[in-house]
Design a protein around this motif. Structure first.
Motif, PDB file in Angstrom:
ATOM      1  N   VAL A 126       0.830  -1.206   0.000  1.00 52.96           N
ATOM      2  CA  VAL A 126       0.000   0.000   0.000  1.00 52.96           C
ATOM      3  C   VAL A 126       0.859   1.249   0.000  1.00 52.96           C
ATOM      4  O   VAL A 126       1.865   1.331   0.710  1.00 52.96           O
ATOM      5  CB  VAL A 126      -0.922   0.003   1.248  1.00 52.96           C
ATOM      6  CG1 VAL A 126      -1.657   1.337   1.372  1.00 52.96           C
ATOM      7  CG2 VAL A 126      -1.905  -1.144   1.180  1.00 52.96           C
ATOM      8  N   TYR A 127       0.467   2.223  -0.822  1.00 58.03           N
ATOM      9  CA  TYR A 127       0.952   3.590  -0.655  1.00 58.03           C
ATOM     10  C   TYR A 127      -0.264   4.501  -0.758  1.00 58.03           C
ATOM     11  O   TYR A 127      -0.733   4.841  -1.843  1.00 58.03           O
ATOM     12  CB  TYR A 127       2.007   3.963  -1.692  1.00 58.03           C
ATOM     13  CG  TYR A 127       2.507   5.386  -1.532  1.00 58.03           C
ATOM     14  CD1 TYR A 127       2.817   5.888  -0.267  1.00 58.03           C
ATOM     15  CD2 TYR A 127       2.657   6.224  -2.617  1.00 58.03           C
ATOM     16  CE1 TYR A 127       3.257   7.174  -0.091  1.00 58.03           C
ATOM     17  CE2 TYR A 127       3.103   7.529  -2.453  1.00 58.03           C
ATOM     18  CZ  TYR A 127       3.406   7.994  -1.195  1.00 58.03           C
ATOM     19  OH  TYR A 127       3.842   9.283  -1.012  1.00 58.03           O
ATOM     20  N   GLY A 128      -0.827   4.854   0.394  1.00 60.89           N
ATOM     21  CA  GLY A 128      -2.069   5.614   0.444  1.00 60.89           C
ATOM     22  C   GLY A 128      -1.890   7.037  -0.038  1.00 60.89           C
ATOM     23  O   GLY A 128      -0.833   7.655   0.107  1.00 60.89           O
ATOM     24  N   SER A 129      -2.954   7.579  -0.577  1.00 55.91           N
ATOM     25  CA  SER A 129      -2.950   8.957  -1.066  1.00 55.91           C
ATOM     26  C   SER A 129      -2.929   9.937   0.103  1.00 55.91           C
ATOM     27  O   SER A 129      -3.408   9.641   1.201  1.00 55.91           O
ATOM     28  CB  SER A 129      -4.179   9.202  -1.937  1.00 55.91           C
ATOM     29  OG  SER A 129      -4.292  10.556  -2.288  1.00 55.91           O
ATOM     30  N   ASN A 130      -2.384  11.137  -0.159  1.00 59.24           N
ATOM     31  CA  ASN A 130      -2.439  12.195   0.850  1.00 59.24           C
ATOM     32  C   ASN A 130      -3.842  12.768   0.992  1.00 59.24           C
ATOM     33  O   ASN A 130      -4.146  13.426   1.987  1.00 59.24           O
ATOM     34  CB  ASN A 130      -1.471  13.334   0.473  1.00 59.24           C
ATOM     35  CG  ASN A 130      -0.021  12.904   0.582  1.00 59.24           C
ATOM     36  OD1 ASN A 130       0.356  12.275   1.555  1.00 59.24           O
ATOM     37  ND2 ASN A 130       0.776  13.231  -0.410  1.00 59.24           N
ATOM     38  N   CYS A 131      -4.673  12.552  -0.001  1.00 63.52           N
ATOM     39  CA  CYS A 131      -6.039  13.111  -0.019  1.00 63.52           C
ATOM     40  C   CYS A 131      -7.004  12.117   0.635  1.00 63.52           C
ATOM     41  O   CYS A 131      -7.132  10.976   0.173  1.00 63.52           O
ATOM     42  CB  CYS A 131      -6.453  13.393  -1.455  1.00 63.52           C
ATOM     43  SG  CYS A 131      -8.172  13.924  -1.620  1.00 63.52           S
ATOM     44  N   PRO A 132      -7.710  12.523   1.701  1.00 65.32           N
ATOM     45  CA  PRO A 132      -8.643  11.606   2.373  1.00 65.32           C
ATOM     46  C   PRO A 132      -9.736  11.079   1.454  1.00 65.32           C
ATOM     47  O   PRO A 132     -10.162   9.924   1.596  1.00 65.32           O
ATOM     48  CB  PRO A 132      -9.232  12.464   3.500  1.00 65.32           C
ATOM     49  CG  PRO A 132      -8.230  13.547   3.723  1.00 65.32           C
ATOM     50  CD  PRO A 132      -7.622  13.826   2.391  1.00 65.32           C
ATOM     51  N   VAL A 133     -10.194  11.902   0.505  1.00 63.22           N
ATOM     52  CA  VAL A 133     -11.259  11.452  -0.405  1.00 63.22           C
ATOM     53  C   VAL A 133     -10.751  10.332  -1.304  1.00 63.22           C
ATOM     54  O   VAL A 133     -11.437   9.321  -1.525  1.00 63.22           O
ATOM     55  CB  VAL A 133     -11.773  12.640  -1.248  1.00 63.22           C
ATOM     56  CG1 VAL A 133     -12.821  12.159  -2.256  1.00 63.22           C
ATOM     57  CG2 VAL A 133     -12.365  13.716  -0.346  1.00 63.22           C
ATOM     58  N   LYS A 134      -9.528  10.492  -1.833  1.00 61.12           N
ATOM     59  CA  LYS A 134      -8.958   9.453  -2.688  1.00 61.12           C
ATOM     60  C   LYS A 134      -8.648   8.189  -1.901  1.00 61.12           C
ATOM     61  O   LYS A 134      -8.677   7.078  -2.456  1.00 61.12           O
ATOM     62  CB  LYS A 134      -7.691   9.969  -3.367  1.00 61.12           C
ATOM     63  CG  LYS A 134      -7.937  11.049  -4.401  1.00 61.12           C
ATOM     64  CD  LYS A 134      -6.643  11.489  -5.061  1.00 61.12           C
ATOM     65  CE  LYS A 134      -6.901  12.562  -6.120  1.00 61.12           C
ATOM     66  NZ  LYS A 134      -5.648  13.012  -6.761  1.00 61.12           N
ATOM     67  N   ARG A 135      -8.332   8.359  -0.601  1.00 60.56           N
ATOM     68  CA  ARG A 135      -8.039   7.157   0.213  1.00 60.56           C
ATOM     69  C   ARG A 135      -9.246   6.253   0.363  1.00 60.56           C
ATOM     70  O   ARG A 135      -9.104   5.059   0.642  1.00 60.56           O
ATOM     71  CB  ARG A 135      -7.506   7.558   1.597  1.00 60.56           C
ATOM     72  CG  ARG A 135      -6.016   7.779   1.647  1.00 60.56           C
ATOM     73  CD  ARG A 135      -5.492   7.676   3.053  1.00 60.56           C
ATOM     74  NE  ARG A 135      -6.119   8.603   3.966  1.00 60.56           N
ATOM     75  CZ  ARG A 135      -5.676   9.821   4.225  1.00 60.56           C
ATOM     76  NH1 ARG A 135      -4.591  10.277   3.614  1.00 60.56           N
ATOM     77  NH2 ARG A 135      -6.302  10.599   5.085  1.00 60.56           N
ATOM     78  N   LYS A 136     -10.438   6.793   0.187  1.00 59.44           N
ATOM     79  CA  LYS A 136     -11.644   5.963   0.312  1.00 59.44           C
ATOM     80  C   LYS A 136     -11.643   4.840  -0.735  1.00 59.44           C
ATOM     81  O   LYS A 136     -12.147   3.750  -0.482  1.00 59.44           O
ATOM     82  CB  LYS A 136     -12.898   6.826   0.177  1.00 59.44           C
ATOM     83  CG  LYS A 136     -13.128   7.761   1.371  1.00 59.44           C
ATOM     84  CD  LYS A 136     -14.416   8.534   1.238  1.00 59.44           C
ATOM     85  CE  LYS A 136     -14.613   9.504   2.413  1.00 59.44           C
ATOM     86  NZ  LYS A 136     -14.778   8.801   3.698  1.00 59.44           N
ATOM     87  N   THR A 137     -11.069   5.102  -1.911  1.00 62.81           N
ATOM     88  CA  THR A 137     -10.995   4.027  -2.912  1.00 62.81           C
ATOM     89  C   THR A 137     -10.007   2.944  -2.475  1.00 62.81           C
ATOM     90  O   THR A 137     -10.164   1.773  -2.836  1.00 62.81           O
ATOM     91  CB  THR A 137     -10.573   4.591  -4.282  1.00 62.81           C
ATOM     92  OG1 THR A 137      -9.258   5.171  -4.173  1.00 62.81           O
ATOM     93  CG2 THR A 137     -11.548   5.653  -4.748  1.00 62.81           C
ATOM     94  N   LEU A 138      -8.979   3.322  -1.699  1.00 61.86           N
ATOM     95  CA  LEU A 138      -8.055   2.332  -1.135  1.00 61.86           C
ATOM     96  C   LEU A 138      -8.780   1.449  -0.143  1.00 61.86           C
ATOM     97  O   LEU A 138      -8.634   0.220  -0.165  1.00 61.86           O
ATOM     98  CB  LEU A 138      -6.876   3.037  -0.467  1.00 61.86           C
ATOM     99  CG  LEU A 138      -5.949   2.174   0.394  1.00 61.86           C
ATOM    100  CD1 LEU A 138      -5.309   1.070  -0.436  1.00 61.86           C
ATOM    101  CD2 LEU A 138      -4.882   3.026   1.068  1.00 61.86           C
ATOM    102  N   TRP A 139      -9.574   2.062   0.760  1.00 62.79           N
ATOM    103  CA  TRP A 139     -10.325   1.263   1.740  1.00 62.79           C
ATOM    104  C   TRP A 139     -11.278   0.316   1.017  1.00 62.79           C
ATOM    105  O   TRP A 139     -11.445  -0.846   1.420  1.00 62.79           O
ATOM    106  CB  TRP A 139     -11.104   2.160   2.693  1.00 62.79           C
ATOM    107  CG  TRP A 139     -10.336   3.253   3.372  1.00 62.79           C
ATOM    108  CD1 TRP A 139     -10.809   4.476   3.742  1.00 62.79           C
ATOM    109  CD2 TRP A 139      -8.953   3.233   3.810  1.00 62.79           C
ATOM    110  NE1 TRP A 139      -9.821   5.227   4.345  1.00 62.79           N
ATOM    111  CE2 TRP A 139      -8.682   4.494   4.406  1.00 62.79           C
ATOM    112  CE3 TRP A 139      -7.944   2.295   3.734  1.00 62.79           C
ATOM    113  CZ2 TRP A 139      -7.435   4.818   4.924  1.00 62.79           C
ATOM    114  CZ3 TRP A 139      -6.684   2.614   4.244  1.00 62.79           C
ATOM    115  CH2 TRP A 139      -6.448   3.856   4.827  1.00 62.79           C
ATOM    116  N   ASP A 140     -11.914   0.804  -0.078  1.00 61.50           N
ATOM    117  CA  ASP A 140     -12.832  -0.060  -0.834  1.00 61.50           C
ATOM    118  C   ASP A 140     -12.092  -1.241  -1.461  1.00 61.50           C
ATOM    119  O   ASP A 140     -12.597  -2.372  -1.479  1.00 61.50           O
ATOM    120  CB  ASP A 140     -13.532   0.747  -1.933  1.00 61.50           C
ATOM    121  CG  ASP A 140     -14.488   1.790  -1.366  1.00 61.50           C
ATOM    122  OD1 ASP A 140     -14.902   1.639  -0.201  1.00 61.50           O
ATOM    123  OD2 ASP A 140     -14.793   2.763  -2.083  1.00 61.50           O
TER     124      ASP A 140
END
Length: 380
Positions: A108-122
C-alpha cells in the motif's frame, strides 16, 4: 522469508538506487515494496535492469503515471502472481518455494487526499473475502490513533475512523514489532516538526482468544482496575469509543493476571516451601510473634492461590484443546468420573411398582414393557 516496504521519497538519484540495492542484498530480502519512487515509466526499466539484477519486478504505472508502487522479489526463492493493480495498492499471491507456504500480500501507498483514500479502503474491503492468510504493508498516510502523531495539528478524527473501520471489516490488525513507533517526520525545525506512524504491517492471522478467568473477580484490585480502564477518556464515535474501552479493559486484566496469577503452579510450590520452612522454625521457637504472623500471611496467600488454581482448572476442563499435565490429571480424572456417574441409571421401577437394579434386570424390564406396549412377533 523476509519481506518489507520502504517509502524512498524519490528514486531518481543514483545514490538512492545504490542504497536500496544494498538494503535489499544485505538483508537478503525475498520481497521489497518500494514506495513513492517518482520515476517516470520510460526510466524505470533501466533502473530495474541495472540495480536489481537477479530480481523480478512489477510497477503500477498502468494505474498511476508516477510509479507510486514498485514490487521487487527474488525469483529464485519466491513466486509472485499479481492479482489486482490499483493506484494505491498492489494485490498479489506469494508462494515461497523453499517451504511451500503461500499467502496473499497487498503493498500500500495511500494517497495524501482523504477522499482518494476511500478508494483504497474499498479495494482492501473487496479483497478481504477472497484471501486466506493475508499481509498488508506499506505507507497508509494516516494514523490509527491520536497518540501516533506528535506535533502540529492533531490527526483528523473522521479519517482515523475510516481507516479503523476498514481494518475491522477486513479482520486486519497491527503485527507486533520492535523499534521506533514513528516512521515518518517532516524534517522541519523543532517548533514545526511532526512525527507520525504512517508505515505499518497488518495481518489477518487468527489471534489467541482472550479468556476471562473467574479467579480475577476475587482479587481486591479487580473492580478498581476495570472501572479505571472503562472510564478512561476516549474521543471518537460511539463504536470507536466502545472498542477502545474494551481494549483498555483487556489490557488491564492481562496486567492483573501477569502480576498476581501468572505461573500460578510455581508460585504455589514456592509458597509451600516457605510454609514448610516456617513450620520448622516454629517448632524451634513456637512463641515467636514474627513467625506466627508470617505463617498466617503465607497461609492466607497460599490458600487463595490454591482456590484460584482450582477455578482455573475447572474452566480449562471445559476447553477441548487443553493439554493435561501430571499435576492436573488426577483432578481432571475425578471430574470426568463424576460427570459419567451423573449420567448413569442405577435402577428403574416398572408399572407394577417393582424395582429393578443392574443392567440385566433393567434390560428385561424394558423388554417386557415394550412387548406389552407394541405386542410380540407371531409367525403367520
Amino acid at each position: 522469508m523476509i519481506i518489507t516496504s520502504w517509502n524512498i521519497r524519490g528514486l531518481n538519484k543514483h545514490v538512492k538506487q545504490i542504497e536500496v540495492n544494498k538494503f535489499l542484498t544485505q538483508n537478503k530480502l525475498d520481497i521489497l515494496g518500494i514506495l513513492e519512487t517518482r520515476v517516470k515509466e520510460n526510466k524505470s526499466q533501466r533502473i530495474l535492469r541495472n540495480k536489481f539484477r537477479g530480481y523480478s519486478s512489477f510497477c503500477n504505472y498502468s494505474k498511476h503515471y508516477n510509479g507510486r508502487i514498485w514490487l521487487v522479489w527474488n525469483f529464485s526463492t519466491t513466486k509472485v502472481t499479481i492479482l489486482h493493480v490499483h493506484a494505491q495498492v498492489l494485490h498479489c499471491h506469494v508462494h515461497h518455494l523453499a517451504t511451500g507456504r503461500a499467502f496473499h500480500l497487498s503493498v500500500v501507498y495511500g494517497s495524501n487526499c482523504p477522499v482518494k483514500r476511500k478508494t483504497l479502503w474499498d479495494s482492501l474491503t473487496d479483497m478481504a473475502p477472497r484471501v486466506g492468510p493475508w499481509v498488508v504493508m506499506g505507507d497508509f498516510n494516516i494514523v490509527r490513533y491520536s497518540h501516533e502523531k506528535i506535533g502540529n495539528l492533531p490527526a483528523h478524527l473522521p479519517d482515523m475512523i475510516d481507516f479503523n473501520n476498514c481494518l475491522s471489516s477486513c479482520g486486519l490488525d497491527d503485527m507486533q514489532g520492535t523499534g521506533n513507533d514513528f516512521t515518518w517526520f517532516n524534517k522541519q525545525d523543532p517548533s514545526t516538526r511532526v512525527y507520525s506512524k504512517l508505515d505499518r504491517i497488518l495481518v489477518n492471522a487468527p489471534k489467541k482468544q482472550f479468556k476471562f478467568l473467574d479467579c480475577w473477580i476475587d482479587h481486591l484490585d479487580f473492580h478498581h482496575q476495570v472501572a479505571a480502564a472503562w472510564t478512561s477518556r476516549v474521543t471518537g464515535n460511539s463504536m470507536f469509543r466502545f472498542i477502545a474501552k474494551l481494549k483498555n479493559t483487556r489490557g488491564c486484566l492481562k496486567q492483573l493476571h501477569a502480576v498476581h496469577f501468572s505461573s500460578i503452579g510455581d508460585r504455589i510450590e514456592n509458597l509451600r516451601t516457605e510454609l514448610n520452612q516456617c513450620f520448622l522454625d516454629l517448632q524451634l521457637n513456637p512463641l515467636s510473634e514474627e513467625l506466627i504472623t508470617k505463617e498466617k500471611e503465607l497461609s492466607l496467600v497460599f490458600w487463595k492461590l490454591k482456590d484460584a488454581e482450582a477455578k482455573i482448572l475447572i474452566q480449562r476442563a471445559k476447553i477441548h484443546d487443553i493439554k493435561l499435565n501430571d499435576g492436573g490429571s488426577k483432578f481432571f480424572s475425578t471430574r470426568i468420573k463424576k460427570r459419567q456417574q451423573s449420567q448413569l441409571i442405577g435402577e428403574i421401577q416398572d408399572l407394577a411398582g417393582y424395582t429393578h437394579q443392574g443392567l440385566h434386570e433393567m434390560g428385561g424390564a424394558f423388554v417386557d414393557y415394550y412387548q406389552q406396549l407394541l405386542g410380540s412377533y407371531t409367525p403367520v
